[in-house]
Design a protein around this motif. Structure first.
Motif, PDB file in Angstrom:
ATOM      1  N   ALA B  39      -7.824  -2.446   3.561  1.00 18.46           N
ATOM      2  CA  ALA B  39      -7.509  -2.910   2.215  1.00 18.46           C
ATOM      3  C   ALA B  39      -8.392  -2.194   1.196  1.00 18.46           C
ATOM      4  CB  ALA B  39      -7.697  -4.423   2.120  1.00 18.46           C
ATOM      5  N   ILE B  40      -9.667  -2.010   1.524  1.00 21.52           N
ATOM      6  CA  ILE B  40     -10.575  -1.332   0.587  1.00 21.52           C
ATOM      7  C   ILE B  40     -10.131   0.115   0.388  1.00 21.52           C
ATOM      8  CG2 ILE B  40     -12.917  -0.436   0.310  1.00 21.52           C
ATOM      9  CD1 ILE B  40     -13.919  -2.973   1.689  1.00 21.52           C
ATOM     10  N   ILE B  41      -9.824   0.800   1.504  1.00 24.04           N
ATOM     11  CA  ILE B  41      -9.413   2.205   1.385  1.00 24.04           C
ATOM     12  C   ILE B  41      -8.147   2.300   0.525  1.00 24.04           C
ATOM     13  CG2 ILE B  41      -8.590   4.218   2.643  1.00 24.04           C
ATOM     14  CD1 ILE B  41     -10.325   3.369   4.977  1.00 24.04           C
ATOM     15  N   GLY B  42      -7.135   1.480   0.848  1.00 21.74           N
ATOM     16  CA  GLY B  42      -5.883   1.519   0.106  1.00 21.74           C
ATOM     17  C   GLY B  42      -6.076   1.144  -1.350  1.00 21.74           C
ATOM     18  N   GLY B  43      -6.826   0.095  -1.589  1.00 21.87           N
ATOM     19  CA  GLY B  43      -7.023  -0.401  -2.955  1.00 21.87           C
ATOM     20  C   GLY B  43      -7.730   0.625  -3.817  1.00 21.87           C
ATOM     21  N   TYR B  44      -8.816   1.168  -3.322  1.00 18.65           N
ATOM     22  CA  TYR B  44      -9.588   2.117  -4.129  1.00 18.65           C
ATOM     23  C   TYR B  44      -8.864   3.445  -4.288  1.00 18.65           C
ATOM     24  CZ  TYR B  44     -13.692  -0.685  -4.967  1.00 18.65           C
ATOM     25  OH  TYR B  44     -14.533  -1.664  -5.429  1.00 18.65           O
ATOM     26  N   LEU B  45      -8.171   3.896  -3.209  1.00 20.06           N
ATOM     27  CA  LEU B  45      -7.419   5.140  -3.344  1.00 20.06           C
ATOM     28  C   LEU B  45      -6.307   4.968  -4.374  1.00 20.06           C
ATOM     29  CD1 LEU B  45      -6.895   6.720   0.162  1.00 20.06           C
ATOM     30  CD2 LEU B  45      -7.706   7.853  -1.902  1.00 20.06           C
ATOM     31  N   GLY B  46      -5.573   3.850  -4.256  1.00 21.68           N
ATOM     32  CA  GLY B  46      -4.478   3.596  -5.182  1.00 21.68           C
ATOM     33  C   GLY B  46      -4.985   3.532  -6.612  1.00 21.68           C
ATOM     34  N   GLY B  47      -6.069   2.816  -6.821  1.00 21.79           N
ATOM     35  CA  GLY B  47      -6.621   2.680  -8.157  1.00 21.79           C
ATOM     36  C   GLY B  47      -7.110   4.003  -8.706  1.00 21.79           C
ATOM     37  N   TRP B  48      -7.763   4.777  -7.844  1.00 24.53           N
ATOM     38  CA  TRP B  48      -8.323   6.044  -8.293  1.00 24.53           C
ATOM     39  C   TRP B  48      -7.219   7.048  -8.625  1.00 24.53           C
ATOM     40  CZ3 TRP B  48      -8.566  11.076  -6.088  1.00 24.53           C
ATOM     41  CH2 TRP B  48      -9.482  11.942  -6.718  1.00 24.53           C
ATOM     42  N   LEU B  49      -6.163   7.077  -7.781  1.00 22.32           N
ATOM     43  CA  LEU B  49      -5.052   7.992  -8.033  1.00 22.32           C
ATOM     44  C   LEU B  49      -4.354   7.638  -9.341  1.00 22.32           C
ATOM     45  CD1 LEU B  49      -3.454   8.245  -4.484  1.00 22.32           C
ATOM     46  CD2 LEU B  49      -4.575  10.081  -5.740  1.00 22.32           C
ATOM     47  N   ASN B  50      -4.314   6.344  -9.633  1.00 17.78           N
ATOM     48  CA  ASN B  50      -3.550   5.872 -10.794  1.00 17.78           C
ATOM     49  C   ASN B  50      -4.330   5.962 -12.090  1.00 17.78           C
ATOM     50  OD1 ASN B  50      -2.756   2.977 -12.363  1.00 17.78           O
ATOM     51  ND2 ASN B  50      -1.130   4.404 -11.887  1.00 17.78           N
ATOM     52  N   PHE B 176      -1.494   0.991  15.767  1.00 15.10           N
ATOM     53  CA  PHE B 176      -2.695   0.949  14.932  1.00 15.10           C
ATOM     54  C   PHE B 176      -2.461   1.699  13.622  1.00 15.10           C
ATOM     55  CE2 PHE B 176      -7.067   1.952  13.730  1.00 15.10           C
ATOM     56  CZ  PHE B 176      -7.712   0.762  14.018  1.00 15.10           C
ATOM     57  N   THR B 177      -1.799   2.870  13.713  1.00 17.47           N
ATOM     58  CA  THR B 177      -1.545   3.678  12.520  1.00 17.47           C
ATOM     59  C   THR B 177      -0.604   2.956  11.566  1.00 17.47           C
ATOM     60  OG1 THR B 177      -1.776   5.608  13.912  1.00 17.47           O
ATOM     61  CG2 THR B 177      -0.827   5.957  11.740  1.00 17.47           C
ATOM     62  N   LEU B 178       0.471   2.366  12.123  1.00 17.75           N
ATOM     63  CA  LEU B 178       1.401   1.618  11.271  1.00 17.75           C
ATOM     64  C   LEU B 178       0.680   0.450  10.609  1.00 17.75           C
ATOM     65  CD1 LEU B 178       4.637   1.597  13.406  1.00 17.75           C
ATOM     66  CD2 LEU B 178       4.299   2.686  11.190  1.00 17.75           C
ATOM     67  N   GLY B 179      -0.224  -0.197  11.358  1.00 17.63           N
ATOM     68  CA  GLY B 179      -1.033  -1.258  10.774  1.00 17.63           C
ATOM     69  C   GLY B 179      -1.848  -0.738   9.606  1.00 17.63           C
ATOM     70  N   GLY B 180      -2.424   0.470   9.776  1.00 18.09           N
ATOM     71  CA  GLY B 180      -3.193   1.077   8.696  1.00 18.09           C
ATOM     72  C   GLY B 180      -2.333   1.351   7.476  1.00 18.09           C
ATOM     73  N   LEU B 181      -1.112   1.814   7.722  1.00 16.04           N
ATOM     74  CA  LEU B 181      -0.176   2.082   6.612  1.00 16.04           C
ATOM     75  C   LEU B 181       0.042   0.816   5.789  1.00 16.04           C
ATOM     76  CD1 LEU B 181       2.011   4.306   5.619  1.00 16.04           C
ATOM     77  CD2 LEU B 181       3.616   2.836   6.801  1.00 16.04           C
ATOM     78  N   LEU B 182       0.344  -0.285   6.485  1.00 15.54           N
ATOM     79  CA  LEU B 182       0.610  -1.542   5.772  1.00 15.54           C
ATOM     80  C   LEU B 182      -0.657  -2.065   5.105  1.00 15.54           C
ATOM     81  CD1 LEU B 182       3.074  -3.434   8.102  1.00 15.54           C
ATOM     82  CD2 LEU B 182       3.546  -2.109   6.071  1.00 15.54           C
ATOM     83  N   GLY B 183      -1.817  -1.886   5.773  1.00 15.93           N
ATOM     84  CA  GLY B 183      -3.080  -2.315   5.174  1.00 15.93           C
ATOM     85  C   GLY B 183      -3.351  -1.579   3.872  1.00 15.93           C
ATOM     86  N   GLY B 184      -3.105  -0.248   3.892  1.00 16.00           N
ATOM     87  CA  GLY B 184      -3.294   0.542   2.677  1.00 16.00           C
ATOM     88  C   GLY B 184      -2.325   0.124   1.595  1.00 16.00           C
ATOM     89  N   LEU B 185      -1.076  -0.138   2.006  1.00 17.37           N
ATOM     90  CA  LEU B 185      -0.056  -0.589   1.048  1.00 17.37           C
ATOM     91  C   LEU B 185      -0.496  -1.890   0.389  1.00 17.37           C
ATOM     92  CD1 LEU B 185       2.859  -0.134   0.010  1.00 17.37           C
ATOM     93  CD2 LEU B 185       3.641  -1.611   1.839  1.00 17.37           C
ATOM     94  N   TYR B 186      -1.007  -2.811   1.220  1.00 19.87           N
ATOM     95  CA  TYR B 186      -1.498  -4.084   0.682  1.00 19.87           C
ATOM     96  C   TYR B 186      -2.597  -3.845  -0.347  1.00 19.87           C
ATOM     97  CZ  TYR B 186      -4.683  -8.016   0.377  1.00 19.87           C
ATOM     98  OH  TYR B 186      -5.534  -8.976  -0.105  1.00 19.87           O
ATOM     99  N   GLY B 187      -3.584  -2.991   0.019  1.00 23.77           N
ATOM    100  CA  GLY B 187      -4.705  -2.749  -0.880  1.00 23.77           C
ATOM    101  C   GLY B 187      -4.245  -2.198  -2.213  1.00 23.77           C
ATOM    102  N   ALA B 188      -3.359  -1.171  -2.151  1.00 21.06           N
ATOM    103  CA  ALA B 188      -2.888  -0.540  -3.382  1.00 21.06           C
ATOM    104  C   ALA B 188      -2.125  -1.543  -4.237  1.00 21.06           C
ATOM    105  CB  ALA B 188      -2.007   0.653  -3.035  1.00 21.06           C
ATOM    106  N   LEU B 189      -1.249  -2.344  -3.592  1.00 26.86           N
ATOM    107  CA  LEU B 189      -0.472  -3.331  -4.353  1.00 26.86           C
ATOM    108  C   LEU B 189      -1.389  -4.377  -4.975  1.00 26.86           C
ATOM    109  CD1 LEU B 189       2.574  -3.929  -2.019  1.00 26.86           C
ATOM    110  CD2 LEU B 189       2.598  -2.907  -4.283  1.00 26.86           C
ATOM    111  N   TYR B 190      -2.388  -4.798  -4.214  1.00 23.72           N
ATOM    112  CA  TYR B 190      -3.341  -5.791  -4.725  1.00 23.72           C
ATOM    113  C   TYR B 190      -4.014  -5.264  -5.980  1.00 23.72           C
ATOM    114  CZ  TYR B 190      -7.211  -9.131  -4.727  1.00 23.72           C
ATOM    115  OH  TYR B 190      -8.112 -10.104  -5.073  1.00 23.72           O
ATOM    116  N   GLY B 191      -4.477  -4.005  -5.920  1.00 24.34           N
ATOM    117  CA  GLY B 191      -5.145  -3.413  -7.076  1.00 24.34           C
ATOM    118  C   GLY B 191      -4.252  -3.388  -8.291  1.00 24.34           C
ATOM    119  N   HIS B 192      -2.985  -3.018  -8.075  1.00 27.43           N
ATOM    120  CA  HIS B 192      -2.076  -2.921  -9.211  1.00 27.43           C
ATOM    121  C   HIS B 192      -1.611  -4.283  -9.696  1.00 27.43           C
ATOM    122  CE1 HIS B 192      -1.817   1.365  -9.535  1.00 27.43           C
ATOM    123  NE2 HIS B 192      -1.720   1.440  -8.223  1.00 27.43           N
TER     124      HIS B 192
END
Lengths: 313, 294
Positions: B39-50, B176-192
């Motif tokens: 969630a942290i990786i996805g959230g911060y990446l999403g926020g930083w990209l945006n 595990f990878t698919l789990g990571g995909l969804l975890g990142g998606l969650y983080g990015a969506l949470y940030g936005h």
């Protein structure tokens, strides 16, 4: 000299971790169960210790205490109460974790059952404490003040020193008990295989609670020493200490009580030294990075057996 | 729709997504206590990209999928060392991973360190709900494919699965990878959704709660995490409003304590989780038919 003092501080901090790490390693070594209620037991003991001394049970209790017990002995009552509560809570936890682990459901998730129950207990105890005393950090009226002694220009904290001596003494007693008594042999047979132990006449249901009593006692002593030493308690102290203690346990090798002592000391040292060299913010990275590395490269830790914790979830 | 309801529904959508992120590895027999790390990786990446000011200033439509894909890539690389560990060691390794990520991000000045990071683009319920439905539907489809069957077989018995020609290692890596995909998606969506993120949102307790969503819901069928997330989101809220309705502060304040007790009781009486395969078969009437046929 400054570095030497930091090393001493690290070993002292490690003293608190050691006790909790031993509690963790004991349950995982004997029962193959990662007991997440340990932070809650630690916190409960520290909170009860504070509450007895700081009037957390209301004025009626304080009056009673003042009436019956001389001021200088209040901390004994506090420590006794804390110990009692932690042990009783631990026995309650035994009912809902180990007993149900024994029941087979023919599903591969069976080892997750006690883990989840223990997480439930963690949430429950933490919020019961929050309900009663709130989330703010509370300061403890320590009967010992700052309690430090100075040896050759180095400061030693008495409670931390006590914690270190206590944990080494307790582990020594545990070691002797495990190796040389009948109960100890029964416990080791349970660690090897509970079913076989039962068949060979070990009363598993009677002996397993003993592990929980020891766990509760260790957590309580650690919690009391923490309260005396840092003189601040709160509902979340357990999480902070226990997560680092887990790192220490893994480092020393799961199920190895002497390993837990070395691991706890190393983690405490690492935490203090990385704060000294790189600042307080970065402290998580070396501790958890080391843990990750150990888990991947040598999962059995420094002194552990390769067989513990291999059970499927 | 009232503000309260849409806020609660947003939380529900987010919780369902992260529950599936942990469900996919769990369905193939791996307990992942590292939800916070993804969630942290996805959230911060999403926020930083945006972010226009600190980051690349990409549109939200790009930043969210990119963050999710990048998290998946990290999960893929990470799965090789992490999957070497088993059982309780895997729980500890994923847990250590989450703590390392939190420690690193806390010290990254480019994303604000301990002060948190503001995210520009706003994703409201009209974005979250369709994505959430998509995630749920694709997880159901995934679990009904051959790959889903392979995941279940690895969960039940690795040795037998590999005897029957399932490539156990790759199934575990993929889950595990698919789990990571969804975890990142969650983080990015949470940030936005909240437009502000900090590492403290995704601490140890967060990872523990997410693992509980999945284990309480049940890992046997894709209904599990859906019900688990629903239970964890709705029950504390219900207890709160019930407490307010009867004027009892005890219930309102103690709802998490009651909740903890519910978890313990649940494990005592129904340790397989709320939804099991047998129960589904009974509900669908499939079990009876199979018995009749034989």
């Amino acid at each position: 000299m400054l570095l030497l003092q930091q090393i001493v501080n690290g070993l002292m901090l490690g003293g608190v971790y050691v006790m909790v790490a031993v509690a963790f390693t004991l349950t995982i070594g004997m029962l193959n169960f990662l007991n997440f209620t340990i932070p809650a037991l630690f916190m409960l003991a520290a909170m009860f210790f504070w509450a007895t001394l700081g009037g957390g049970f209301g004025s009626g209790f304080t009056n009673l205490l003042n009436h019956w017990v001389p001021q200088s002995m209040h901390w004994v009552v506090a420590a006794g109460l804390a110990l009692l509560v932690a042990i009783l809570a631990s026995l309650l936890i035994e009912r809902f974790t180990y007993r149900y682990m024994k029941t087979r459901f023919g599903d591969a998730t069976e080892h997750a059952i006690p883990l989840v129950s223990s997480l439930g207990f963690l949430i429950m105890f933490e919020h019961l404490v929050i309900m009663t005393w709130g989330t703010d950090p509370l300061s403890v009226n320590s009967p010992f003040g700052t309690a430090t002694i100075k040896v050759g220009g180095l400061l030693f904290g008495v409670p931390q020193l006590l914690s270190l001596v206590f944990s080494i003494a307790i582990v020594w007693v545990l070691h002797i008990m495990l190796m040389h008594t009948k109960t100890g042999r029964a416990l080791r047979s349970i660690a090897e295989n509970p079913d076989t132990a039962l068949m060979l006449g070990v009363d598993v249901q009677r002996i397993v609670p003993l592990v929980y009593v020891v766990t509760g006692g260790l957590c309580a002593i650690a919690g009391i020493l923490f309260a005396i030493n840092y003189r601040t308690v709160g509902p979340y102290i357990g999480d902070q200490v226990a997560t680092v203690a887990i790192a220490g346990m893994v480092l020393g090798g799961l199920g190895n009580i002497w390993g837990a002592i070395v691991g706890g000391l190393i983690v405490g040292l690492l935490e203090v030294l990385s704060t000294y060299w790189f600042g307080a913010d970065i402290v998580k990275v070396p501790v958890w990075g080391l843990l990750l590395l150990v888990l991947i490269v040598r999962p059995s830790g420094l002194f552990g057996h390769a067989t513990i914790g291999k059970g499927k979830f | 729709m009232s503000g309260y309801l849409s806020a609660q529904l947003s939380i529900l959508c987010l919780n369902i997504i992260i529950a599936y992120a942990i469900f996919l590895p769990a369905a193939s027999g791996q307990l992942n206590l590292g939800a916070g790390g993804f969630a942290i990786i996805g959230g911060y990446l999403g926020g930083w990209l945006n972010s226009d000011f600190d980051g690349l200033g990409l549109a939200m439509q790009l930043s969210i999928p990119l963050a999710a894909l990048a998290t998946a890539a990290i999960a893929f690389l990470l799965s090789f060392p992490i999957l070497r560990t088993r059982g309780v060691y895997m729980v500890l390794a994923t847990f250590a991973f989450a703590e390392v990520v939190a420690g690193i991000v806390l010290n990254l000045e480019v994303v604000g360190g301990a002060a948190g990071f503001p995210v520009d683009g706003h994703a409201d319920l009209s974005v979250l709900a369709p994505i959430c439905v998509m995630v749920v539907v694709s997880c159901f489809l995934l679990m009904s494919t051959r790959f889903g069957l392979a995941m279940r077989s690895v969960h039940d018995d690795e040795n037998v699965a590999s005897l029957f020609g399932v490539n156990v290692h790759w199934v575990r890596v993929a889950a595990f990878t698919l789990g990571g995909l969804l975890g990142g998606l969650y983080g990015a969506l949470y940030g936005h959704q909240y437009n502000y993120i900090e590492v403290q949102n995704w601490n140890v307790m967060f990872s523990i709660y997410v693992l509980l969503y999945v284990l309480l819901g049940g890992t046997q069928s894709p209904f599990g995490p859906l019900l688990g997330a629903l239970f964890f989101t709705v029950v504390p809220e219900l207890l709160r409003s019930f407490g307010a309705a009867v004027g009892s502060e005890l219930i309102a304040d103690g709802r998490f304590a009651i909740f903890g007790a519910l978890i313990v009781l649940m494990m005592a009486f129904r340790p397989e989780g709320i939804v099991t395969r047998t129960m589904l078969e009974r509900l669908m009437g499939r079990g009876a038919r199979e018995k009749g046929a034989t």
